[in-house]
Scaffold this motif. Structure first.
Motif: not given
Length: 370
Positions: A230, A233, A360-361
């Motif tokens: 991931t 962020d 991502e997310k």
């Protein structure tokens, strides 16, 4: 990074739907986990590369500072304990507990015993400055270039010139493969976007960015292919480069690379490569493999021994202050317009990345089949 985010990676910052809109339907995005970014070390004949021998160890450097008579006295077996104290403690430590590795810049003085520079005419790397013969490129400092093992001229690799005859780097037979950068502890994502054809494609984009997950290893201690990662962020450390593929070779335009890196377990560190670029191919197994080039800032180039501290000097035998002085004198990049001094050194690195699924997310960014 530029002020405007390239279109193909807009989804990484503003939602993956934008990525899908900006990328043609036929194009694919390929995901990887960075598995190698280590100093490329050309191992030629040591007699040719290092005609003056290897750079002095901490012990040897200390002895060079002594008058001949005192040097001869300290080298007698009955004075071995005194010699060890003098070079491991008295020589390594200075005022206020400073030491020649942690505080290498403080001890970077004209009286430091000189490093023995690599005299090879061959080195791995890129023509980073594009200088014409006999001229110095803008923003750089004059230096002698190398020829690559394949015959390419104008190769810039001043970092190798400094470390190429130092036992700390040259000592191990597999020095060029030492895990200088441990990407298991510092997981990093590589995304290649907009690929229509891995043989020839005039316009692709490459993202390098930190991941939030820890990578796993197989029984051979290699990064497991097909891992799921991931993107961090935080947005920090994301570098996007324009690239092109010609004859199966992916090359990128230069960009500054600054990614988080925890040196030897320390926190808050960074790996810095200015004017960074790639030259890689995609193997039949789906890996990215090749080389990278760029300019390492002087102190970032010796981040490992600086973090390692006095133990690096008195146990591993690296005279860090002498190395720093040589790095400073041989620096060829990022010339300071006020002082006229260069602040970074051209360098070459081995590059490899293992296929991975990048999220991502919760949204998969690369193609499910790559």
């Amino acid at each position: 990074m530029t002020d405007r985010t390239p279109m193909r990676f807009a989804g990484l910052f503003a939602g993956c739907a934008l990525l899908a809109v900006a990328t043609p339907a036929a194009a694919r995005t390929y995901g990887f986990a960075l598995s190698e970014l280590t100093t490329a070390f050309y191992r030629g004949s040591e007699k040719v590369d290092c005609p003056e021998g290897r750079s002095p160890t901490t012990r040897d450097a200390f002895l060079l500072t002594q008058p001949p008579a005192e040097r001869a006295r300290l080298l007698k077996p009955e004075h071995a304990e005194e010699l060890e104290k003098k070079y491991k403690i008295d020589y390594v430590f200075g005022p206020e507990g400073k030491d020649i590795c942690t505080d290498a810049d403080f001890f970077d003085t004209p009286d430091r015993p000189p490093q023995k520079l690599n005299k090879s005419k061959v080195a791995y790397g890129f023509d980073l400055d594009g200088a014409t013969p006999g001229k110095t490129a803008p923003g750089t400092c004059s230096h002698d270039s190398f020829v690559s093992p394949s015959g390419e001229k104008g190769i810039d690799n001043q970092l190798f010139r400094v470390i190429g005859c130092n036992t700390f780097w040259r000592g191990a037979e597999n020095a060029q493969h030492q895990p200088e950068h441990n990407w298991v502890e510092n997981p990093t994502v590589v995304l290649v976007s907009g690929v229509d054809n891995w043989q020839d494609d005039p316009e692709v984009e490459v993202l390098i960015a930190p991941a939030a997950d820890r990578l796993t290893l197989d029984v051979k201690q290699q990064i497991t292919p097909g891992a799921s990662l991931t993107l961090s962020d935080s947005g920090k450390g994301r570098t996007i480069m324009k690239g092109q593929i010609k004859g199966g070779l992916l090359t990128t335009d230069p960009r500054d690379l600054v990614i988080p890196y925890n040196w030897l377990g320390s926190t808050g560190g960074e790996l810095i490569l200015r004017h960074f670029r790639l030259r890689v191919t995609r193997t039949p197994e789906g890996l990215l493999k090749g080389e990278a080039g760029g300019y390492r800032p002087i102190d970032n180039a010796i981040a490992v021994p600086r973090i390692g501290g006095p133990g690096v000097a008195n146990t591993a035998g690296l005279e860090c202050a002498s190395v720093r002085r040589a790095l400073r004198l041989m620096a060829d990049g990022d010339r300071d317009p006020q002082t006229g001094q260069c602040t970074s050194l051209s360098s070459s690195l081995n590059f490899a990345a293992t296929p991975a699924f990048i999220f991502e997310k919760g949204v998969l960014l690369n193609s499910a089949e790559q």
